[in-house]
Design a protein around this motif. Structure first.
Motif, PDB file in Angstrom:
ATOM      1  N   GLY A  67      -1.882  -4.204  -3.961  1.00  0.00           N
ATOM      2  CA  GLY A  67      -0.784  -3.845  -4.842  1.00  0.00           C
ATOM      3  C   GLY A  67      -1.095  -2.688  -5.775  1.00  0.00           C
ATOM      4  N   SER A  68      -2.361  -2.293  -5.835  1.00  0.00           N
ATOM      5  CA  SER A  68      -2.747  -1.173  -6.694  1.00  0.00           C
ATOM      6  C   SER A  68      -2.665   0.163  -5.977  1.00  0.00           C
ATOM      7  CB  SER A  68      -4.174  -1.382  -7.208  1.00  0.00           C
ATOM      8  OG  SER A  68      -5.104  -1.362  -6.135  1.00  0.00           O
ATOM      9  N   PHE A  69      -2.083   0.200  -4.778  1.00  0.00           N
ATOM     10  CA  PHE A  69      -2.059   1.414  -3.949  1.00  0.00           C
ATOM     11  C   PHE A  69      -1.506   2.625  -4.691  1.00  0.00           C
ATOM     12  CE2 PHE A  69       2.223  -0.079  -3.646  1.00  0.00           C
ATOM     13  CZ  PHE A  69       2.994   1.056  -3.482  1.00  0.00           C
ATOM     14  N   TYR A  70      -0.513   2.430  -5.545  1.00  0.00           N
ATOM     15  CA  TYR A  70       0.185   3.551  -6.187  1.00  0.00           C
ATOM     16  C   TYR A  70      -0.638   4.212  -7.281  1.00  0.00           C
ATOM     17  CZ  TYR A  70       1.203   0.403 -10.102  1.00  0.00           C
ATOM     18  OH  TYR A  70       1.094  -0.454 -11.166  1.00  0.00           O
ATOM     19  N   LEU A  71      -1.784   3.642  -7.617  1.00  0.00           N
ATOM     20  CA  LEU A  71      -2.624   4.189  -8.676  1.00  0.00           C
ATOM     21  C   LEU A  71      -3.715   5.110  -8.150  1.00  0.00           C
ATOM     22  CD1 LEU A  71      -3.056   0.980 -10.852  1.00  0.00           C
ATOM     23  CD2 LEU A  71      -1.500   2.894 -11.243  1.00  0.00           C
ATOM     24  N   PHE A  72      -3.901   5.177  -6.834  1.00  0.00           N
ATOM     25  CA  PHE A  72      -4.985   5.953  -6.247  1.00  0.00           C
ATOM     26  C   PHE A  72      -4.442   7.173  -5.521  1.00  0.00           C
ATOM     27  CE2 PHE A  72      -6.776   1.786  -6.888  1.00  0.00           C
ATOM     28  CZ  PHE A  72      -8.069   2.051  -7.320  1.00  0.00           C
ATOM     29  N   ALA A  73      -5.150   8.300  -5.680  1.00  0.00           N
ATOM     30  CA  ALA A  73      -4.676   9.571  -5.128  1.00  0.00           C
ATOM     31  C   ALA A  73      -4.491   9.510  -3.614  1.00  0.00           C
ATOM     32  CB  ALA A  73      -5.648  10.690  -5.497  1.00  0.00           C
ATOM     33  N   SER A  74      -5.365   8.801  -2.924  1.00  0.00           N
ATOM     34  CA  SER A  74      -5.321   8.812  -1.462  1.00  0.00           C
ATOM     35  C   SER A  74      -4.272   7.868  -0.876  1.00  0.00           C
ATOM     36  CB  SER A  74      -6.701   8.437  -0.898  1.00  0.00           C
ATOM     37  OG  SER A  74      -7.097   7.154  -1.365  1.00  0.00           O
ATOM     38  N   THR A  75      -3.724   6.969  -1.699  1.00  0.00           N
ATOM     39  CA  THR A  75      -2.761   5.993  -1.166  1.00  0.00           C
ATOM     40  C   THR A  75      -1.465   5.926  -1.960  1.00  0.00           C
ATOM     41  OG1 THR A  75      -3.844   4.245  -2.458  1.00  0.00           O
ATOM     42  CG2 THR A  75      -4.539   4.508  -0.158  1.00  0.00           C
ATOM     43  N   GLU A  76      -1.299   6.766  -2.968  1.00  0.00           N
ATOM     44  CA  GLU A  76      -0.151   6.619  -3.861  1.00  0.00           C
ATOM     45  C   GLU A  76       1.184   6.793  -3.151  1.00  0.00           C
ATOM     46  OE1 GLU A  76      -0.156  11.222  -5.539  1.00  0.00           O
ATOM     47  OE2 GLU A  76      -0.200   9.554  -6.918  1.00  0.00           O
ATOM     48  N   ARG A  77       1.199   7.537  -2.042  1.00  0.00           N
ATOM     49  CA  ARG A  77       2.472   7.775  -1.345  1.00  0.00           C
ATOM     50  C   ARG A  77       2.745   6.762  -0.238  1.00  0.00           C
ATOM     51  NH1 ARG A  77       4.403  12.631  -3.067  1.00  0.00           N
ATOM     52  NH2 ARG A  77       2.903  13.910  -4.181  1.00  0.00           N
ATOM     53  N   LEU A  78       1.815   5.864   0.000  1.00  0.00           N
ATOM     54  CA  LEU A  78       2.034   4.800   0.980  1.00  0.00           C
ATOM     55  C   LEU A  78       2.741   3.670   0.252  1.00  0.00           C
ATOM     56  CD1 LEU A  78      -1.471   4.758   2.717  1.00  0.00           C
ATOM     57  CD2 LEU A  78       0.586   5.996   3.420  1.00  0.00           C
ATOM     58  N   ASN A  79       4.045   3.602   0.439  1.00  0.00           N
ATOM     59  CA  ASN A  79       4.846   2.703  -0.380  1.00  0.00           C
ATOM     60  C   ASN A  79       5.405   1.549   0.451  1.00  0.00           C
ATOM     61  OD1 ASN A  79       6.410   1.474  -2.263  1.00  0.00           O
ATOM     62  ND2 ASN A  79       7.584   3.270  -2.829  1.00  0.00           N
TER      63      ASN A  79
END
Length: 261
Positions: A67-79
């Motif tokens: 659930g923290s994906f949106y906080l990291f540069a490499s995964t922020e756009r994987l929604n």
């Protein structure tokens, strides 16, 4: 049982967490509404949950908490939580090759009508929505049914997150900032809107911001993420208080950082 569960969840903050809470409470004590026992209890419950949320999010890894994906540069756009219609349109397929010897199709051939994909939610709204849902769900684990999303009829508008308990209503406005996430910059840009929601209830509100302005991939110091801002609107005799909480985004993993970043 409830007392034991409560003590376990809030009675073991680190010294740095204590300093943050002391700073916020010291700032809020200048507010007349905070002197009211009911208001103070609801505000303090939100403050405690907000700080726990920050500690959790700044410590958790993507592997152990996707659930923290949106906080990291490499995964922020994987929604994975994007609402319907927000996925990018499918790539166009190449037209099948014509058989050998066949005449080229006329340019006037009527093409089949292709339905246009649904208009995607603006990127800005998606990032704000990720933070909004993440914190609202975390807050519900602490405060249960007192937490509401997208409540209308608040100061003539719609509030992002509302905590409504003991007839005390607190609004948490959620934003995303790409340019200037300093507390001074956020106050100038969002202070008027965030403080407007306190027209008819406690003159205390919250501004929760996703900071995507950092270029070095670091999170920064947790003690610098919080402040209490005083907003005095034209015609008001009493100032309003806003608690600012700035969540760092576009983060790198510690193993990806180098000195000088």
């Amino acid at each position: 049982m409830r007392a034991d569960a409560y003590r376990l969840s809030v009675d073991t903050p680190s010294p740095r967490e204590d300093r943050i809470l002391e700073k916020l409470v010291s700032g809020l004590e200048r507010n007349k509404d905070y002197a009211d026992e009911r208001t103070r209890s609801v505000v303090n419950a939100v403050l405690a949950a907000l700080l726990r949320f920050f500690v959790h999010r700044l410590d958790s890894t993507r592997a152990n908490d996707p659930g923290s994906f949106y906080l990291f540069a490499s995964t922020e756009r994987l929604n994975p939580f994007a609402p319907p219609g927000t996925s990018p349109p499918p790539a166009k397929e190449a037209a099948p090759a014509a058989p050998a010897g066949a005449k080229a199709a006329s340019k006037k051939t009527t093409k089949p009508k292709v339905e246009k994909p649904a208009k995607a939610t603006p990127e800005r709204d998606q990032f704000e929505r990720n933070l909004q849902l993440d914190f609202a769900n975390f807050l519900r684990a602490s405060l249960g049914g007192a937490v509401h999303l997208e409540r209308s009829d608040v100061a003539g508008g719609r509030a992002d997150i509302v905590v409504d308990h003991l007839a005390v209503r607190l609004v948490i406005e959620v934003k995303r900032e790409d340019d200037d996430a300093s507390h001074e910059g956020l106050r100038a840009r969002y202070g008027a809107q965030a403080s407007e929601y306190s027209n008819t209830n406690a003159r205390i509100g919250f501004l929760l911001v996703l900071d995507r302005s950092r270029k070095d991939g670091t999170s920064g110091d947790i003690e610098e993420k919080f402040s209490v801002q005083t907003i005095t609107k034209t015609g008001d005799k009493e100032p309003r208080m806003l608690v600012f909480a700035v969540m760092p985004g576009k983060r790198k993993r510690p193993s990806e950082l180098q000195l000088g970043e």
